[in-house]
Write a protein that holds these residues in place. Structure first.
Motif, PDB file in Angstrom:
ATOM      1  N   ASP A 339       1.328  -1.538  -0.038  1.00 28.06           N
ATOM      2  CA  ASP A 339      -0.552   0.160  -0.188  1.00 28.06           C
ATOM      3  C   ASP A 339       1.082   0.821   0.036  1.00 28.06           C
ATOM      4  OD1 ASP A 339      -1.693   1.900   0.610  1.00 28.06           O
ATOM      5  OD2 ASP A 339      -2.182   1.457   2.227  1.00 28.06           O
ATOM      6  N   ARG A 340       1.159   1.758  -0.900  1.00 33.69           N
ATOM      7  CA  ARG A 340       2.191   2.518  -0.884  1.00 33.69           C
ATOM      8  C   ARG A 340       2.166   3.942  -0.613  1.00 33.69           C
ATOM      9  NH1 ARG A 340       1.146   1.876  -6.796  1.00 33.69           N
ATOM     10  NH2 ARG A 340      -0.249   2.895  -7.852  1.00 33.69           N
ATOM     11  N   LYS A 341       0.383   4.201  -0.724  1.00 38.19           N
ATOM     12  CA  LYS A 341       0.003   5.866  -0.503  1.00 38.19           C
ATOM     13  C   LYS A 341      -0.680   5.154   1.100  1.00 38.19           C
ATOM     14  CE  LYS A 341      -2.387   6.598  -5.616  1.00 38.19           C
ATOM     15  NZ  LYS A 341      -3.831   7.109  -5.746  1.00 38.19           N
ATOM     16  N   GLY A 342      -0.865   3.973   1.928  1.00 33.81           N
ATOM     17  CA  GLY A 342      -0.739   4.190   2.762  1.00 33.81           C
ATOM     18  C   GLY A 342       0.395   3.718   3.662  1.00 33.81           C
ATOM     19  N   GLN A 343       0.630   3.664   3.468  1.00 35.49           N
ATOM     20  CA  GLN A 343       2.067   3.122   4.309  1.00 35.49           C
ATOM     21  C   GLN A 343       3.697   3.537   3.954  1.00 35.49           C
ATOM     22  OE1 GLN A 343       1.364  -1.192   4.088  1.00 35.49           O
ATOM     23  NE2 GLN A 343      -0.030  -1.396   6.232  1.00 35.49           N
TER      24      GLN A 343
END
Length: 503
Positions: A339-343
């Protein structure tokens, strides 16, 4: 598709933002009872076109027609009132509310004196959920659901109205294979009812499985529409990016070094058991398996996010204990999360600050962070990874998916790791950017990095890996070299079929 009057049509849409013409005279139409794919690289204009249709953006010029009647969309609520429903890739749910409240938010059924008719709300919601064959009910708190089930709640919203058109934006990004089957059944049902479906996805196998036509945008311009049954992936790809892609199997042409990381009999409760493997410098080892196979959990253990219940991790032949990401980074291990956007990113921060975030302490000059040092690191990896951005001040949230992923990779490469773990490297990324990420991964291996790639896409894991570890229900079933692996043997392994069971 006997009725040729479009369910909706956009004609000559132009939309300009400061310094960028996002849409340049784009026309698009979806017919009743067809599934129409809208494709293009990240940044091609797909999202902007749909935001114009949904009333989020107003076009500079152009016109929207619903059943050939001109209309002006001023808000998402008006779009829904006109029968245009969106299923967004980015979840927009209220975690503290129930499934029913989320589905009917703003439209709760009322009794006398304005009181909510809770029984009607729950009964209606449960009837909708039954058609989706999900394992939760109307009263379930949304925050207690998995990401995949939250996506099913988003889909349920589309079934609360009698839509003319439904727009699905990367709807399978978080779904298991079983949930995909349910989704495709829902789409087939909507299609049978004469609803026009706009399907936005980067997954070619889905596009060719369920769509009737494919329209392509490139650089904000309409490039053409193809009949799905009369085209192939290569033609669609060329229309999208202007060139063909090399999708051949990986064949390494560089020398591999010593073993950089070895895992011996690693276990983590019920998540995975007795996992053993090694990765050499200059090698890409791919992990392939179904959702729940334990692949991500292994990566999280190596990176210090989980504590193993048994087994050992060795770096350069020496056993190490990693109890936190800080210790993992100190040992030269980096993780690019799924999850590049969340993590992986802070979307509200600029490119430079995202890339240098893990090493702020090392870039301080007295009480202040050295701007010059930060900019130098960003410039180095922008050039090295070909990150396309106007400059370091650009907010990461405004970049395409491929360039966001490069920022995350650059962030960890700037820490000079010896082991790089990349979880779902091209999730939600267009076919052109996928090719760039694949070439980047292979290039990193050629430079001597030990790379672990976790992927749910068979073509990807076959294309980038020197060896493939196939997992099933938390266990390693088989390990393949790139020369001996076949699609059939890989499918059998991740399905739990032992090699000696194969005829």
């Amino acid at each position: 598709m006997t009725d040729q009057t479009p369910a909706l049509r956009l004609e000559g849409i132009v939309k300009t933002f400061p310094g960028v013409r996002a849409l340049d005279d784009v026309s698009f139409a979806v017919l009743p009872g067809e599934v129409h794919a809208l494709m293009g690289e990240n940044g091609a204009g797909k999202s902007t076109l749909m935001k114009v249709l949904g009333g989020i953006h107003q076009p500079d010029t152009g016109q929207i027609f619903i059943a050939e009647q001109p209309t002006v969309m001023t808000s998402p609520l008006q779009a829904k009132a006109q029968g245009v429903v969106f299923i967004h890739q980015e979840l927009s749910l209220a975690d503290e509310l129930s499934v029913a409240e989320n589905i009917f938010l703003g439209e709760l059924p009322r009794k006398s004196l304005g009181r909510v008719d809770w029984q009607a709300l729950y009964d209606t919601t449960d009837a909708i959920l039954k058609t989706l064959n999900v394992g939760f009910d109307a009263r379930t708190r949304v925050g207690d659901l998995s990401i995949a089930n939250q996506q099913m709640v988003e889909i349920a919203r589309a079934l609360t109205v009698d839509p003319r058109a439904v727009i699905f934006d990367e709807p399978t990004a978080s779904l298991t294979d079983a949930e995909k089957v349910v989704l495709f059944d829902v789409i087939a049902d909507l299609k049978g009812r004469g609803v026009g479906i706009i399907y936005i996805s980067h997954r070619m196998e889905e596009i060719f499985k369920i769509t009737d036509r494919i329209s392509v945008l490139r650089d904000g311009q309409y490039r053409g529409t193809l009949e799905t049954a009369q085209t192939d992936e290569d033609e669609v790809t060329q229309l999208m990016i202007g060139r063909s892609l090399d999708l051949s199997r990986n064949a390494s042409h560089h020398e591999m070094g010593d073993v950089a990381i070895e895992v011996r009999d690693l276990s983590c409760g019920k998540l995975y058991q007795d996992v053993s493997f090694s990765v050499r410098r200059g090698e890409v080892v791919g992990f392939y398996g179904l959702v729940g196979a334990g692949r991500t959990e292994i990566a999280e253990t190596i990176f210090g996010l989980r504590n193993p219940s048994a087994g050992s991790i060795l770096l350069d032949g020496q056993e190490v204990r990693i109890n936190s990401p800080v210790e993992a980074i100190r040992h030269g291990i980096s993780l690019v999360p799924e999850d590049r956007k969340g993590q992986g990113l802070v979307l509200s921060m600029n490119c430079r600050d995202n890339m240098t975030l893990p090493q702020v302490d090392d870039l301080t000059a007295g009480p202040f962070v050295s701007d010059g040092a930060e900019v130098a690191i960003f410039d180095q990896y922008r050039d090295k990874l070909d990150i396309r951005t106007p400059g370091w001040r650009q907010l990461v949230g405004n970049l395409s998916g491929g360039n966001q992923q490069k920022i995350v990779i650059g962030k960890w490469l700037s820490m000079h790791p010896s082991v790089l773990i990349v979880d779902e490297p091209t999730r939600g990324i267009d076919v052109g950017s996928k090719s760039e990420i694949h070439n980047l991964i292979r290039g990193l291996a050629a430079q001597g990095y030990a790379v672990i790639v976790i992927s749910s896409e068979m073509p990807e894991v076959l294309h980038v890996s020197d060896r493939i570890v196939a997992m099933y229900h938390g266990r390693v079933m088989r390990e393949f070299t790139s020369e001996e692996v076949s699609e059939d043997s890989l499918i059998q392994a991740i399905s739990g079929i032992e090699s000696d069971q194969v005829a």
